[in-house]
Scaffold this active site. Structure first.
Site, PDB file in Angstrom:
ATOM      1  N   THR A  15      -0.509  10.502   4.392  1.00 48.27           N
ATOM      2  CA  THR A  15       0.886  10.959   4.453  1.00 48.27           C
ATOM      3  C   THR A  15       1.141  12.089   3.462  1.00 48.27           C
ATOM      4  O   THR A  15       1.986  12.953   3.703  1.00 48.27           O
ATOM      5  CB  THR A  15       1.820   9.756   4.174  1.00 48.27           C
ATOM      6  OG1 THR A  15       1.614   8.796   5.213  1.00 48.27           O
ATOM      7  CG2 THR A  15       3.280  10.152   4.159  1.00 48.27           C
ATOM      8  N   SER A  59      -5.446   7.613   6.887  1.00 48.25           N
ATOM      9  CA  SER A  59      -6.512   6.809   6.294  1.00 48.25           C
ATOM     10  C   SER A  59      -6.997   5.644   7.164  1.00 48.25           C
ATOM     11  O   SER A  59      -8.108   5.158   6.948  1.00 48.25           O
ATOM     12  CB  SER A  59      -6.150   6.360   4.886  1.00 48.25           C
ATOM     13  OG  SER A  59      -5.190   5.346   4.878  1.00 48.25           O
ATOM     14  N   THR A  92      -2.525   6.021   2.008  1.00 51.23           N
ATOM     15  CA  THR A  92      -2.374   4.793   1.220  1.00 51.23           C
ATOM     16  C   THR A  92      -2.988   3.561   1.898  1.00 51.23           C
ATOM     17  O   THR A  92      -3.338   2.598   1.234  1.00 51.23           O
ATOM     18  CB  THR A  92      -0.879   4.492   0.954  1.00 51.23           C
ATOM     19  OG1 THR A  92      -0.206   4.377   2.207  1.00 51.23           O
ATOM     20  CG2 THR A  92      -0.236   5.562   0.114  1.00 51.23           C
ATOM     21  N   ASP A  93      -3.098   3.611   3.240  1.00 47.65           N
ATOM     22  CA  ASP A  93      -3.494   2.392   3.968  1.00 47.65           C
ATOM     23  C   ASP A  93      -4.868   1.858   3.566  1.00 47.65           C
ATOM     24  O   ASP A  93      -5.044   0.649   3.427  1.00 47.65           O
ATOM     25  CB  ASP A  93      -3.465   2.641   5.478  1.00 47.65           C
ATOM     26  CG  ASP A  93      -2.042   2.782   6.015  1.00 47.65           C
ATOM     27  OD1 ASP A  93      -1.098   2.377   5.312  1.00 47.65           O
ATOM     28  OD2 ASP A  93      -1.879   3.295   7.135  1.00 47.65           O
TER      29      ASP A  93
HETATM   30  N1  ASP Z   1      -0.673   5.760   7.402  1.00 48.28           N
HETATM   31  C1  ASP Z   1      -0.779   6.598   6.244  1.00 48.28           C
HETATM   32  C2  ASP Z   1      -2.243   6.718   5.834  1.00 48.28           C
HETATM   33  O1  ASP Z   1      -2.762   5.849   5.178  1.00 48.28           O
HETATM   34  C3  ASP Z   1       0.013   6.022   5.169  1.00 48.28           C
HETATM   35  C4  ASP Z   1       0.037   6.838   3.914  1.00 48.28           C
HETATM   36  O2  ASP Z   1      -0.712   7.727   3.656  1.00 48.28           O
HETATM   37  O3  ASP Z   1       0.888   6.465   3.103  1.00 48.28           O
HETATM   38  O4  ASP Z   1      -2.845   7.678   6.133  1.00 48.28           O
END
Ligand code: ASP
Length: 328
Positions: A15, A59, A92-93
């Site tokens: 993100t 991710s 973050t995932d």
């Molecule tokens: N879905 C996103 C990812 O992990 C969430 C994020 O980056 O916060 O790529």
């Protein structure tokens, strides 16, 4: 201003590198590595940075093979004398998984900081720029050397081994349950308050990817185990209950896996504490351990799976593999 050394920022996506697209009405990968850095003007006051674009992926698209590939790339970057440390931007995932794998395999003691964002760049108050700034400042900090791979978000510094994503949307999502951060990034300096002890290194030439995680719930049976045994996978990690206990109907599946020579590693689905051979009832950890199930200590299922992938890349036999999981 640190003129002698630089920090290399390796971008992988997430993100932090996304924007809202009005056409598809969704948040999509859109921001390049140089654009990410350009969005953080105060970086110029911190020291020189170099940007290396590894990928621009959400991710959930990052695989263990890619994590291993990133590790190989970081080993080369960190060996360069002019590099003080590395920052990896990531979704973050699966960030905690990449951070943990890097912690296990990287050769260098130089600072490596993963960072991310919960809000994309076009949202009100995006968290990405400040997180990048804090991560770069930590990567330049001499006190971050030898601390293992770190996750720097919300001005907090967490150890890769302990950190986990705890909320699906809130920017304060990363926490190290029962331990807390190892330090924080203040206006004028980077402060460490403790060290994460018990870190280990597992450095094979290649990892074994065909390792699977089964999460248990009340009433689980051996269905998924039988599928994996039939598929002849290389390893199974089980998230049991509490101390690691499993429902009785799961036990034949574990026995079948072990009989087929597939290592089974036990973790717990709760957020703190170790799995341990305390209970002797059917499905308790005492009989499971006697059967040959390996115990993963305090480690979450997703991290134990990566550890098993690496350990299988090194271990010559079952006894050798056990050494990675039965350590005090
Ligand atoms: N879905 C996103 C990812 O992990 C969430 C994020 O980056 O916060 O790529």
């Amino acid at each position: 201003m640190n003129l002698a050394k630089k920090v290399v920022i390796v971008t992988t996506g997430g993100t932090i590198a996304m924007r809202y697209d009005p056409f598809s009405q969704s948040v999509v990968p859109a921001v390049t590595g140089p654009e990410l850095v350009a969005a953080v003007p105060p970086l110029a006051e911190v020291g020189p940075v170099e940007v290396v674009e590894y990928a621009n992926l959400p991710s959930p698209h990052i695989t263990p093979a890619m994590m291993f590939d990133i590790a190989r790339m970081l080993d080369v970057i960190l060996a360069r004398p002019e590099v003080a440390g590395v920052v990896v931007t990531h979704g973050t995932d699966t960030l905690e998984e990449t951070a943990f794998l890097l912690d296990l395999v990287l050769k260098s003691d130089k600072p490596v900081c993963l960072t991310a964002a919960m809000r994309s760049s076009a949202e009100i108050s995006p968290d990405g720029p400040k997180n990048i700034l804090c991560a770069v400042r930590t990567a330049f900090s001499a006190s971050a050397a030898g601390q293992g791979v770190l996750v720097v978000v919300n001005e907090e510094i967490h150890a890769a081994r302990e950190v986990t994503k705890t909320h699906s949307a809130n920017p304060k999502t990363f926490a190290s349950p029962f331990w807390g951060p190892v330090g924080y990034v203040d206006e004028d300096r980077v402060i460490f308050r403790r060290q994460s002890l018990g870190r280990e290194k597992i450095q094979p030439q290649a990892l074994v990817e065909d390792v699977h995680l089964i999460k248990l719930v009340a009433g689980s049976d051996d269905f998924f185990f039988r599928c994996l045994v039939e598929k002849r996978v290389r390893g199974i990690v089980v998230e049991g209950f509490g101390r690691g206990n499993v429902p009785p109907a799961v036990v034949p599946g574990i026995e079948a896996a072990l009989a087929a020579g597939i290592p089974v590693v036990l973790t717990t689905r709760v957020h703190g504490g170790r799995v341990l051979d305390v209970y002797g009832y059917e499905g308790g950890v005492i009989p499971l351990k006697n059967m040959g199930v390996l115990l993963a200590g305090e480690m979450s299922g997703q991290k134990a799976r990566l550890k098993l992938m690496l350990a299988l890349g090194l271990a010559e036999n079952a006894a050798d593999l056990a050494r990675y999981f039965e350590r005090p």
